[in-house]
Write a protein that holds these residues in place. Structure first.
Motif, short mmCIF file in Angstrom:
data_model
loop_
_atom_site.label_atom_id
_atom_site.label_comp_id
_atom_site.label_asym_id
_atom_site.label_seq_id
_atom_site.Cartn_x
_atom_site.Cartn_y
_atom_site.Cartn_z
N TYR A 73 0.83 -1.20 0.00
CA TYR A 73 0.00 0.00 0.00
C TYR A 73 0.86 1.25 0.00
CZ TYR A 73 -3.93 3.07 0.92
OH TYR A 73 -4.88 4.06 0.81
N TYR A 76 1.74 1.95 -3.49
CA TYR A 76 0.58 2.56 -4.15
C TYR A 76 0.48 4.04 -3.80
CZ TYR A 76 -4.34 3.78 -4.85
OH TYR A 76 -5.50 4.41 -5.22
N TYR A 79 3.12 5.98 -5.63
CA TYR A 79 2.75 6.15 -7.04
C TYR A 79 1.73 7.27 -7.21
CZ TYR A 79 0.74 5.08 -11.61
OH TYR A 79 0.28 5.16 -12.90
#
Length: 212
Positions: A73, A76, A79
């Motif tokens: 996570y 993520y 990103y």
């Protein structure tokens, strides 16, 4: 995930401090035995940790699964983030950028370290008693030593700066003054744990025969 991002981020923040923060502290306490008490002290402490009851369950639910969630996570989130430290150069924005960068480096480093140590124990390639010798071989390689220093600094900064953010996110440090004080404390945590890890790495460059 986007609809419940608030709760996912809360869980991500919590797992970054508990239990993963505790894992870092336990890990540095084990490795520091090589510096404080020598090879025998390190081996004895490793044996003590691995003799704890329900250790496999503790590792799976207290270490591996939280690391996987926090790391995946976190990637993520990295990103999705806008790294704007080049535009806004004040300290906290740089800390935000470094938090994302060190998160990626830490995720890679942890799995690389796991492959070289813990996984080899699971595969039967080495025993717990040979972990000291394995770390000695790693520390004696100049390239691997530098990689470990970078990996450790990344992991400890990520934890320390994440601890500062956790205190804010969970409403513990609300006022600017409390946040400023906690930033000094977290920086002290970073310096202290980094120093302990570095001294441990230096200790592993000692006489390999003592680990056998």
């Amino acid at each position: 995930m986007k609809g419940n991002s608030y709760y996912w981020r809360k869980l991500h923040s919590l797992l970054g401090v508990i239990p993963l923060g505790g894992f870092i502290l336990v890990h540095v306490s084990i490795n520091f035995q090589a510096f404080e008490r020598g090879p025998e002290g390190f081996t004895n402490y490793v044996h003590f940790i691995n003799s704890l009851p329900l250790k496999p369950l503790l590792e799976i639910f207290g270490i591996y699964l939280p690391i996987l969630f926090h790391g995946i996570y976190g990637l993520y989130m990295a990103y999705q983030s806008n790294l704007n430290s080049g535009q806004y150069t004040y300290g906290r924005n740089w800390a935000f950028t470094l938090q994302r960068i060190t998160g990626v480096l830490t995720f890679i480093f942890v799995f690389w370290h796991f492959f070289n140590t813990r996984l080899q124990v699971y595969l039967g390639s080495i025993t717990h008693e040979e972990l000291g010798s394995t770390m000695h071989q790693i520390a004696m390689n100049p390239v691997l030593f530098i990689i470990y220093v970078i990996g450790v600094l990344s992991a400890v900064f990520h934890f320390s700066n994440g601890l500062w953010a956790f205190l804010i996110s969970w409403g513990i440090t609300i006022s600017p003054r409390s946040q400023k004080i906690s930033s000094y404390i977290c920086m002290g945590v970073f310096v202290l744990i980094s120093l302990l890890f570095f001294l441990s790495l230096v200790a592993f460059t000692g006489d390999n025969s003592k680990y056998e």
